[in-house]
Motif scaffolding. Structure first.
Motif, PDB file in Angstrom:
ATOM      1  N   TYR A 129      32.937 -13.139 -29.535  1.00 45.45           N
ATOM      2  CA  TYR A 129      32.311 -13.884 -30.623  1.00 45.45           C
ATOM      3  C   TYR A 129      33.181 -13.805 -31.867  1.00 45.45           C
ATOM      4  O   TYR A 129      33.403 -14.809 -32.559  1.00 45.45           O
ATOM      5  CB  TYR A 129      30.911 -13.329 -30.898  1.00 45.45           C
ATOM      6  CG  TYR A 129      30.208 -14.003 -32.041  1.00 45.45           C
ATOM      7  CD1 TYR A 129      29.653 -15.273 -31.888  1.00 45.45           C
ATOM      8  CD2 TYR A 129      30.127 -13.388 -33.286  1.00 45.45           C
ATOM      9  CE1 TYR A 129      29.023 -15.898 -32.937  1.00 45.45           C
ATOM     10  CE2 TYR A 129      29.509 -14.015 -34.349  1.00 45.45           C
ATOM     11  CZ  TYR A 129      28.956 -15.271 -34.171  1.00 45.45           C
ATOM     12  OH  TYR A 129      28.339 -15.905 -35.226  1.00 45.45           O
ATOM     13  N   TRP A 130      33.709 -12.629 -32.172  1.00 44.85           N
ATOM     14  CA  TRP A 130      34.525 -12.440 -33.377  1.00 44.85           C
ATOM     15  C   TRP A 130      35.825 -13.238 -33.277  1.00 44.85           C
ATOM     16  O   TRP A 130      36.269 -13.840 -34.245  1.00 44.85           O
ATOM     17  CB  TRP A 130      34.812 -10.938 -33.549  1.00 44.85           C
ATOM     18  CG  TRP A 130      35.612 -10.610 -34.754  1.00 44.85           C
ATOM     19  CD1 TRP A 130      35.230 -10.670 -36.056  1.00 44.85           C
ATOM     20  CD2 TRP A 130      36.961 -10.177 -34.752  1.00 44.85           C
ATOM     21  NE1 TRP A 130      36.240 -10.298 -36.878  1.00 44.85           N
ATOM     22  CE2 TRP A 130      37.336  -9.981 -36.086  1.00 44.85           C
ATOM     23  CE3 TRP A 130      37.900  -9.927 -33.757  1.00 44.85           C
ATOM     24  CZ2 TRP A 130      38.596  -9.556 -36.455  1.00 44.85           C
ATOM     25  CZ3 TRP A 130      39.153  -9.487 -34.143  1.00 44.85           C
ATOM     26  CH2 TRP A 130      39.491  -9.314 -35.472  1.00 44.85           C
ATOM     27  N   LEU A 131      36.426 -13.215 -32.074  1.00 47.95           N
ATOM     28  CA  LEU A 131      37.679 -13.941 -31.902  1.00 47.95           C
ATOM     29  C   LEU A 131      37.479 -15.459 -31.868  1.00 47.95           C
ATOM     30  O   LEU A 131      38.312 -16.216 -32.365  1.00 47.95           O
ATOM     31  CB  LEU A 131      38.394 -13.493 -30.619  1.00 47.95           C
ATOM     32  CG  LEU A 131      38.975 -12.085 -30.629  1.00 47.95           C
ATOM     33  CD1 LEU A 131      39.479 -11.715 -29.242  1.00 47.95           C
ATOM     34  CD2 LEU A 131      40.113 -11.987 -31.639  1.00 47.95           C
ATOM     35  N   LEU A 132      36.410 -15.929 -31.272  1.00 48.93           N
ATOM     36  CA  LEU A 132      36.183 -17.359 -31.110  1.00 48.93           C
ATOM     37  C   LEU A 132      35.382 -17.998 -32.247  1.00 48.93           C
ATOM     38  O   LEU A 132      35.276 -19.221 -32.329  1.00 48.93           O
ATOM     39  CB  LEU A 132      35.501 -17.634 -29.779  1.00 48.93           C
ATOM     40  CG  LEU A 132      36.298 -17.222 -28.540  1.00 48.93           C
ATOM     41  CD1 LEU A 132      35.432 -17.437 -27.296  1.00 48.93           C
ATOM     42  CD2 LEU A 132      37.583 -18.017 -28.438  1.00 48.93           C
ATOM     43  N   ASN A 133      34.843 -17.201 -33.135  1.00 45.89           N
ATOM     44  CA  ASN A 133      34.024 -17.697 -34.218  1.00 45.89           C
ATOM     45  C   ASN A 133      34.762 -18.689 -35.098  1.00 45.89           C
ATOM     46  O   ASN A 133      34.197 -19.717 -35.476  1.00 45.89           O
ATOM     47  CB  ASN A 133      33.454 -16.537 -35.042  1.00 45.89           C
ATOM     48  CG  ASN A 133      32.378 -16.990 -35.996  1.00 45.89           C
ATOM     49  OD1 ASN A 133      31.766 -18.017 -35.786  1.00 45.89           O
ATOM     50  ND2 ASN A 133      32.153 -16.228 -37.038  1.00 45.89           N
ATOM     51  N   PRO A 134      36.040 -18.476 -35.456  1.00 41.51           N
ATOM     52  CA  PRO A 134      36.711 -19.449 -36.305  1.00 41.51           C
ATOM     53  C   PRO A 134      36.820 -20.834 -35.663  1.00 41.51           C
ATOM     54  O   PRO A 134      36.827 -21.858 -36.343  1.00 41.51           O
ATOM     55  CB  PRO A 134      38.110 -18.882 -36.544  1.00 41.51           C
ATOM     56  CG  PRO A 134      38.016 -17.444 -36.191  1.00 41.51           C
ATOM     57  CD  PRO A 134      36.842 -17.306 -35.253  1.00 41.51           C
ATOM     58  N   TYR A 135      36.862 -20.914 -34.383  1.00 39.09           N
ATOM     59  CA  TYR A 135      36.982 -22.221 -33.700  1.00 39.09           C
ATOM     60  C   TYR A 135      35.664 -22.986 -33.661  1.00 39.09           C
ATOM     61  O   TYR A 135      35.663 -24.204 -33.526  1.00 39.09           O
ATOM     62  CB  TYR A 135      37.521 -22.028 -32.276  1.00 39.09           C
ATOM     63  CG  TYR A 135      38.892 -21.415 -32.237  1.00 39.09           C
ATOM     64  CD1 TYR A 135      39.998 -22.127 -32.693  1.00 39.09           C
ATOM     65  CD2 TYR A 135      39.091 -20.114 -31.782  1.00 39.09           C
ATOM     66  CE1 TYR A 135      41.268 -21.563 -32.671  1.00 39.09           C
ATOM     67  CE2 TYR A 135      40.342 -19.552 -31.735  1.00 39.09           C
ATOM     68  CZ  TYR A 135      41.423 -20.268 -32.191  1.00 39.09           C
ATOM     69  OH  TYR A 135      42.672 -19.693 -32.178  1.00 39.09           O
ATOM     70  N   PHE A 136      34.558 -22.239 -33.737  1.00 47.17           N
ATOM     71  CA  PHE A 136      33.247 -22.915 -33.695  1.00 47.17           C
ATOM     72  C   PHE A 136      32.742 -23.304 -35.075  1.00 47.17           C
ATOM     73  O   PHE A 136      31.840 -24.098 -35.211  1.00 47.17           O
ATOM     74  CB  PHE A 136      32.202 -22.013 -33.009  1.00 47.17           C
ATOM     75  CG  PHE A 136      32.463 -21.803 -31.538  1.00 47.17           C
ATOM     76  CD1 PHE A 136      32.410 -22.892 -30.664  1.00 47.17           C
ATOM     77  CD2 PHE A 136      32.764 -20.558 -31.015  1.00 47.17           C
ATOM     78  CE1 PHE A 136      32.654 -22.705 -29.317  1.00 47.17           C
ATOM     79  CE2 PHE A 136      32.986 -20.373 -29.682  1.00 47.17           C
ATOM     80  CZ  PHE A 136      32.949 -21.449 -28.822  1.00 47.17           C
ATOM     81  N   ASN A 137      33.309 -22.725 -36.120  1.00 47.81           N
ATOM     82  CA  ASN A 137      32.877 -23.032 -37.480  1.00 47.81           C
ATOM     83  C   ASN A 137      33.762 -24.122 -38.090  1.00 47.81           C
ATOM     84  O   ASN A 137      34.394 -23.984 -39.123  1.00 47.81           O
ATOM     85  CB  ASN A 137      32.955 -21.785 -38.380  1.00 47.81           C
ATOM     86  CG  ASN A 137      31.822 -20.827 -38.091  1.00 47.81           C
ATOM     87  OD1 ASN A 137      30.798 -21.231 -37.612  1.00 47.81           O
ATOM     88  ND2 ASN A 137      32.049 -19.583 -38.415  1.00 47.81           N
ATOM     89  N   VAL A 138      33.822 -25.216 -37.458  1.00 54.97           N
ATOM     90  CA  VAL A 138      34.610 -26.350 -37.969  1.00 54.97           C
ATOM     91  C   VAL A 138      33.731 -27.106 -38.940  1.00 54.97           C
ATOM     92  O   VAL A 138      32.611 -27.538 -38.638  1.00 54.97           O
ATOM     93  CB  VAL A 138      35.047 -27.251 -36.786  1.00 54.97           C
ATOM     94  CG1 VAL A 138      35.846 -28.442 -37.320  1.00 54.97           C
ATOM     95  CG2 VAL A 138      35.824 -26.446 -35.798  1.00 54.97           C
ATOM     96  N   SER A 139      34.234 -27.333 -40.164  1.00 57.14           N
ATOM     97  CA  SER A 139      33.439 -28.017 -41.174  1.00 57.14           C
ATOM     98  C   SER A 139      33.720 -29.480 -41.249  1.00 57.14           C
ATOM     99  O   SER A 139      34.666 -30.071 -40.981  1.00 57.14           O
ATOM    100  CB  SER A 139      33.709 -27.461 -42.563  1.00 57.14           C
ATOM    101  OG  SER A 139      33.479 -26.105 -42.600  1.00 57.14           O
TER     102      SER A 139
END
Length: 177
Positions: free
Chosen positions: A167-177
């Motif tokens: 979750y920590w590693l993949l979180n930046p990819y899911f938070n696309v604005s």
């Protein structure tokens, strides 16, 4: 010891039971229903059948119950001076011998299982910790259970850490604005 001491039950006077039943106008079936006995047990009390009771003592207590229903006094229903020894005494003796043999065999089996085959006792009891057999209070050593709770806990902890790391590693990819 005399025969009377071996089997103190008085002889059942079956004809008197039959006469009292007929005098009251009851059939065998009706008397059996009132006494909560089978028809063959009533016939045996009246002396017409054999083998409907497990023991002489049960037959005697059933006959006492039937005598009360028929309002037949004990001194008329039973011959206290005579005992019904022939068949019942031998049967009681055989039952006693059989129980002694069963007890010896059970003890032999327990000894064999305790000293020669403890793993078989574990299967019988179905437990992995030490258990006490109900007979003779024998303590049976059994193998320790694997520490499966610790293994499961470690697995769950690794799984949670792995999910958290993903979750920590993949979180930046899911938070696309």
């Amino acid at each position: 010891m005399s025969d009377k001491q071996n089997n103190p039950l008085p002889k059942i006077l079956g004809e008197r039971f039959k006469d009292a039943r007929e005098k009251m106008g009851l059939s065998i079936e009706e008397l059996a229903n009132k006494a909560i006995l089978s028809n063959s047990q009533i016939r045996q009390i009246e002396g017409k059948e054999q083998g409907a009771f497990y023991s002489a003592a049960i037959k005697y207590s059933s006959a006492q119950k039937v005598a009360k229903i028929l309002e037949l006094p004990e001194d008329q229903a039973f011959d206290i001076s005579q005992t019904d020894l022939d068949h019942d005494s031998q049967e009681l003796k055989e039952q006693k011998e059989l129980k002694e043999i069963e007890a010896m065999l059970a003890q032999k089996m327990i000894n064999e299982l305790q000293y020669e085959r403890p793993s078989l006792i574990q299967k019988i009891i179905g437990k992995q910790t030490s258990a006490q057999l109900p007979l003779q209070g024998i303590e049976v050593p059994q193998a320790n259970r694997p520490k499966s709770i610790l293994k499961r806990s470690v697995f769950l902890l690794i799984l949670i850490v792995g999910i958290g790391l993903c979750y920590w590693l993949l979180n930046p990819y899911f938070n696309v604005s």
